[in-house]
Design an enzyme around this catalytic site. Structure first.
Site, mmCIF file in Angstrom:
data_model
loop_
_atom_site.group_PDB
_atom_site.id
_atom_site.type_symbol
_atom_site.label_atom_id
_atom_site.label_comp_id
_atom_site.label_asym_id
_atom_site.label_seq_id
_atom_site.Cartn_x
_atom_site.Cartn_y
_atom_site.Cartn_z
ATOM 1 N N SER A 149 -0.342 9.730 4.157
ATOM 2 C CA SER A 149 -1.625 10.344 3.818
ATOM 3 C C SER A 149 -1.849 10.449 2.308
ATOM 4 O O SER A 149 -2.980 10.643 1.867
ATOM 5 C CB SER A 149 -1.732 11.730 4.459
ATOM 6 O OG SER A 149 -0.643 12.547 4.098
ATOM 7 N N HIS B 38 -1.389 17.243 -0.664
ATOM 8 C CA HIS B 38 -2.505 16.337 -0.946
ATOM 9 C C HIS B 38 -3.241 16.792 -2.203
ATOM 10 O O HIS B 38 -2.901 17.812 -2.805
ATOM 11 C CB HIS B 38 -3.440 16.289 0.262
ATOM 12 C CG HIS B 38 -2.761 15.851 1.509
ATOM 13 N ND1 HIS B 38 -2.358 16.727 2.504
ATOM 14 C CD2 HIS B 38 -2.369 14.618 1.917
ATOM 15 C CE1 HIS B 38 -1.755 16.058 3.476
ATOM 16 N NE2 HIS B 38 -1.748 14.772 3.137
ATOM 17 N N ASP C 150 -2.149 23.853 1.304
ATOM 18 C CA ASP C 150 -1.794 22.432 1.214
ATOM 19 C C ASP C 150 -1.476 22.111 -0.243
ATOM 20 O O ASP C 150 -2.372 21.978 -1.080
ATOM 21 C CB ASP C 150 -2.958 21.579 1.717
ATOM 22 C CG ASP C 150 -2.656 20.080 1.672
ATOM 23 O OD1 ASP C 150 -1.616 19.690 1.097
ATOM 24 O OD2 ASP C 150 -3.467 19.293 2.188
#
Length: 405
Positions: free
Chosen positions: A132, A383, A380
């Site tokens: 990702s 990312h 998070d």
């Protein structure tokens, strides 16, 4: 006598013409040198764009706040933005993270020119392969190239199997992301449905994925974050078959090396050296341990709004041994006649603890009351918000592509 005079006159004419032509040539050279000096800034800028890779370490530098030329696009104006990276959409109010520009010490990064890149990609296929974080970079690339796409053209992404594909019909070009977090086969190969724990990998099997990359002109790989679990299970034989053999192991560096050997062997046999350009992205850092930058234990990227300014900073989550394994695999490939450019974006990204989504993204699983009461527990810190750090990765990639195709 008359004849002699004619000969002398003819010789004089030849000499005169020679000097006349020579003077023109000298004047031209002088003028060229003058213009070169007068346009030194232009030439220097051009040289920085075309020769920066050879002359300068693009990965060594500092972040400079630049609210004039950054961000390179607006989140709300990017048709390709996905909710995982859309921090503004999900409530982030401070936008300083969008306005930091990476400045190498000894040169300048080129300004990203979407049209110039798409002209380079005309008739070609560029594929991001990995996890990702590579999808994060793919998303950034799509936002960066959007200005080059004619308004009447389709701006839809095709989601199919392990891939997300954009076809730029104006340029007969394809830009794609292919989900393969371990590069080799695993039980995590479903892009939208994969286990977070209990990873099983077939460390010697890659053909299922790799056969779909053979027609690419540019391949950009990454594989790191999914290897960070304490243990993995190795599988011999097909997944689900009755005669498959499974063994749980904890030798992460050795498994990583085995997978990269499988990847390397496949590249050596199947890649067209005259056609396909290869890149490997170094690990994208994780900011999960606030004590690394002087915060209390238990803190992470939540509520961080400024970069780390200590140029010697290196986060504890980034494994140097794993990086050395990649570098060794790439060096070995080069001795076998296959060039892979290693884009070492780790440290420049490690300074940017401020640029993660934290709680400002879409979470696909509903959050519990306990999580909502403690935002750090679900932040998070892996990312990156867009616009943001992956845009710089792509500017660096852009400089390599513009110099190599």
């Amino acid at each position: 006598m008359t004849r002699a005079n004619k000969l002398v006159l003819g010789t004089w004419k030849i000499i005169y013409n020679f000097h006349f032509i020579a003077s023109i040539l000298i004047a031209f050279v002088v003028a060229a040198l003058y213009l070169t000096g007068g346009n030194r800034l232009f030439l220097e800028q051009h040289r920085k764009t075309t020769d920066s890779i050879q002359r300068c370490d693009l990965f060594s530098g500092k972040w400079i706040y630049d609210n004039v030329s950054y961000p390179l696009y607006k989140e709300k104006q990017c048709s390709f933005m996905v909710d995982v990276f859309a921090c503004e959409k999900y409530g982030r109010k401070d936008f300083h993270y969008q306005k930091w520009r990476w400045q190498p010490h000894d040169c300048d990064l080129p300004r990203f020119n979407a049209t110039a890149l798409m002209e380079k990609l005309r008739g070609k296929k560029l594929v991001f392969v990995g996890d990702s974080l590579n999808q994060n970079q793919f998303g950034s690339m799509m936002c960066l190239i959007e200005p080059s796409i004619h308004p009447s053209s389709s701006k839809s992404l095709i989601w199919k199997g392990n891939s997300i594909t954009f076809n730029a019909t104006d340029y007969n070009a394809t830009i794609e992301f292919y989900w393969s977090p371990f590069l080799v086969e695993s039980n995590c190969d479903g892009m939208l449905n994969h286990p977070i724990r209990d990873h099983i990998i077939r460390v010697k099997a890659i053909e299922k994925h790799a056969r779909l990359w053979t027609d690419a002109d540019i391949l950009i790989f990454d594989s790191f974050a999914w290897w960070l679990g304490p243990n993995m299970t190795l599988a011999w034989g097909s997944f689900g078959s009755s005669d498959a053999i499974y063994k749980e192991v904890g030798m992460r560096p050795r498994l990583y090396e085995m997978a990269l050997n499988t990847w390397s062997d496949w590249l050596e046999i199947h890649i067209n050296r005259t056609r396909t350009k290869l890149f490997f992205m170094s690990p994208s850092p994780i900011h999960s341990a606030g004590e690394d930058w002087g915060m209390d234990t238990g803190r992470n990227c939540y509520n961080e709004t400024e970069p780390i300014l200590n140029k010697e900073y290196w986060g504890s989550a980034t494994d140097r041994e794993m990086m050395q394994i990649v570098e060794s695999a790439i060096h070995e490939l080069e001795t076998r006649g296959l060039k892979v450019e290693y884009l070492n974006i780790t440290q420049l990204s490690d300074y940017r603890k401020d640029a993660h989504p934290s709680v400002h993204r879409r979470f696909w699983v509903p959050l519990t009351e306990e999580q909502l009461a403690n935002p750090k527990s679900y932040s998070d810190c892996v990312h990156w918000c867009l616009p943001g750090v992956p845009d710089v990765w792509n500017v660096i990639l852009y400089s390599y592509i513009m110099n190599s195709l």
